[in-house]
Design a protein around this motif. Sequence first.
Motif, short mmCIF file in Angstrom:
data_model
loop_
_atom_site.label_atom_id
_atom_site.label_comp_id
_atom_site.label_asym_id
_atom_site.label_seq_id
_atom_site.Cartn_x
_atom_site.Cartn_y
_atom_site.Cartn_z
N GLY A 174 19.96 -48.43 38.67
CA GLY A 174 20.01 -49.59 37.79
C GLY A 174 20.57 -50.83 38.44
O GLY A 174 21.07 -50.80 39.56
N TRP A 175 20.44 -51.91 37.70
CA TRP A 175 21.01 -53.20 38.09
C TRP A 175 21.87 -53.72 36.94
O TRP A 175 21.47 -53.65 35.77
CB TRP A 175 19.91 -54.22 38.40
CG TRP A 175 19.19 -53.94 39.67
CD1 TRP A 175 18.03 -53.25 39.83
CD2 TRP A 175 19.59 -54.35 40.98
NE1 TRP A 175 17.69 -53.19 41.15
CE2 TRP A 175 18.62 -53.86 41.88
CE3 TRP A 175 20.66 -55.08 41.48
CZ2 TRP A 175 18.70 -54.09 43.26
CZ3 TRP A 175 20.74 -55.30 42.85
CH2 TRP A 175 19.77 -54.81 43.73
N TYR A 176 23.02 -54.26 37.30
CA TYR A 176 23.94 -54.87 36.36
C TYR A 176 24.32 -56.24 36.91
O TYR A 176 24.08 -56.52 38.08
CB TYR A 176 25.20 -54.01 36.20
CG TYR A 176 24.96 -52.70 35.49
CD1 TYR A 176 24.26 -51.67 36.11
CD2 TYR A 176 25.40 -52.49 34.19
CE1 TYR A 176 24.00 -50.48 35.46
CE2 TYR A 176 25.17 -51.29 33.53
CZ TYR A 176 24.46 -50.29 34.18
OH TYR A 176 24.22 -49.12 33.52
N ARG A 177 24.91 -57.07 36.07
CA ARG A 177 25.37 -58.37 36.55
C ARG A 177 26.67 -58.75 35.86
O ARG A 177 26.96 -58.29 34.76
CB ARG A 177 24.31 -59.44 36.34
CG ARG A 177 24.09 -59.86 34.90
CD ARG A 177 22.91 -60.82 34.81
NE ARG A 177 22.78 -61.39 33.47
CZ ARG A 177 21.78 -62.18 33.10
NH1 ARG A 177 20.81 -62.49 33.96
NH2 ARG A 177 21.74 -62.66 31.87
N GLN A 178 27.41 -59.62 36.55
CA GLN A 178 28.66 -60.11 36.00
C GLN A 178 28.80 -61.59 36.33
O GLN A 178 28.86 -61.97 37.50
CB GLN A 178 29.85 -59.33 36.55
CG GLN A 178 31.17 -59.69 35.89
CD GLN A 178 32.26 -58.69 36.23
OE1 GLN A 178 32.15 -57.94 37.19
NE2 GLN A 178 33.31 -58.67 35.42
N ALA A 179 28.84 -62.39 35.28
CA ALA A 179 29.05 -63.83 35.43
C ALA A 179 30.55 -64.12 35.37
O ALA A 179 31.31 -63.33 34.80
CB ALA A 179 28.30 -64.57 34.33
N PRO A 180 30.97 -65.25 35.91
CA PRO A 180 32.41 -65.59 35.89
C PRO A 180 32.96 -65.59 34.48
O PRO A 180 32.37 -66.19 33.56
CB PRO A 180 32.44 -66.99 36.49
CG PRO A 180 31.23 -67.05 37.36
CD PRO A 180 30.19 -66.25 36.65
N GLY A 181 34.07 -64.90 34.28
CA GLY A 181 34.72 -64.87 32.98
C GLY A 181 34.07 -63.95 31.96
O GLY A 181 34.49 -63.91 30.81
N LYS A 182 33.04 -63.22 32.40
CA LYS A 182 32.34 -62.33 31.47
C LYS A 182 32.40 -60.89 31.97
O LYS A 182 32.66 -60.63 33.14
CB LYS A 182 30.89 -62.77 31.29
CG LYS A 182 30.73 -64.12 30.64
CD LYS A 182 29.26 -64.40 30.35
CE LYS A 182 29.09 -65.71 29.62
NZ LYS A 182 27.65 -65.98 29.29
N GLN A 183 32.12 -59.97 31.06
CA GLN A 183 32.08 -58.56 31.44
C GLN A 183 30.77 -58.24 32.14
O GLN A 183 29.76 -58.92 31.96
CB GLN A 183 32.23 -57.69 30.18
CG GLN A 183 33.62 -57.72 29.57
CD GLN A 183 33.79 -56.68 28.48
OE1 GLN A 183 32.83 -56.31 27.81
NE2 GLN A 183 35.01 -56.19 28.32
N ARG A 184 30.81 -57.17 32.93
CA ARG A 184 29.58 -56.71 33.56
C ARG A 184 28.62 -56.21 32.49
O ARG A 184 29.03 -55.53 31.55
CB ARG A 184 29.91 -55.59 34.56
CG ARG A 184 28.76 -55.19 35.45
CD ARG A 184 29.19 -54.18 36.50
NE ARG A 184 30.21 -54.72 37.39
CZ ARG A 184 30.62 -54.10 38.50
NH1 ARG A 184 30.10 -52.94 38.84
NH2 ARG A 184 31.55 -54.64 39.24
N GLU A 185 27.35 -56.56 32.65
CA GLU A 185 26.36 -56.17 31.65
C GLU A 185 25.13 -55.56 32.31
O GLU A 185 24.78 -55.90 33.45
CB GLU A 185 25.93 -57.39 30.81
CG GLU A 185 25.33 -58.53 31.59
CD GLU A 185 25.02 -59.75 30.72
OE1 GLU A 185 25.25 -59.70 29.50
OE2 GLU A 185 24.53 -60.75 31.28
N LEU A 186 24.48 -54.70 31.56
CA LEU A 186 23.28 -54.04 32.06
C LEU A 186 22.13 -55.03 32.13
O LEU A 186 21.93 -55.84 31.22
CB LEU A 186 22.92 -52.88 31.14
CG LEU A 186 21.68 -52.06 31.49
CD1 LEU A 186 21.90 -50.61 31.10
CD2 LEU A 186 20.43 -52.59 30.81
N VAL A 187 21.37 -54.96 33.22
CA VAL A 187 20.16 -55.76 33.36
C VAL A 187 18.93 -54.87 33.18
O VAL A 187 18.06 -55.16 32.36
CB VAL A 187 20.12 -56.45 34.73
CG1 VAL A 187 18.79 -57.18 34.92
CG2 VAL A 187 21.29 -57.42 34.89
N ALA A 188 18.87 -53.79 33.94
CA ALA A 188 17.71 -52.90 33.87
C ALA A 188 18.06 -51.56 34.49
O ALA A 188 18.90 -51.49 35.39
CB ALA A 188 16.51 -53.51 34.59
#
Length: 121
Positions: free
Chosen positions: A35-49
């Motif tokens: 899978g792929w996840y992402r994390q933007a500044p100040g945000k929690q890591r979230e699922l992408v796919a």
Amino acid sequence: QVQLVESGGGLVQAGGSLRLSCPISGTIFSIAAMGWYRQAPGKQRELVATITSYGNTNYAEFVKGRFTISRDDAKKTVYLQMNSLKPEDTAVYYCNADIKLRWGNSLRTYWGQGTQVTVSS
């Protein structure tokens, strides 16, 4: 030692495309889901796919129709094709994989260290 190393991130204008790659190095027995996840500044890591070993895919709503996840088990690699990128896609993107090191072992989740994707408006 098993390692996942993402590549393909960078700076792109809105509407552009990037392709992320994440090969697995080291000796393993099998790979289940990736899978792929992402994390933007100040945000929690979230699922992408995510993609199963059967090729079944699952996408977050905010990337449906724009991103495509795929895998090449012969190369032990998962990919993320990102099209029509938006500034809000800016984040560090992480890959992961559920891996069995030896026959009889349990699955364990491994993570890469992340690659930065920046989308300018």
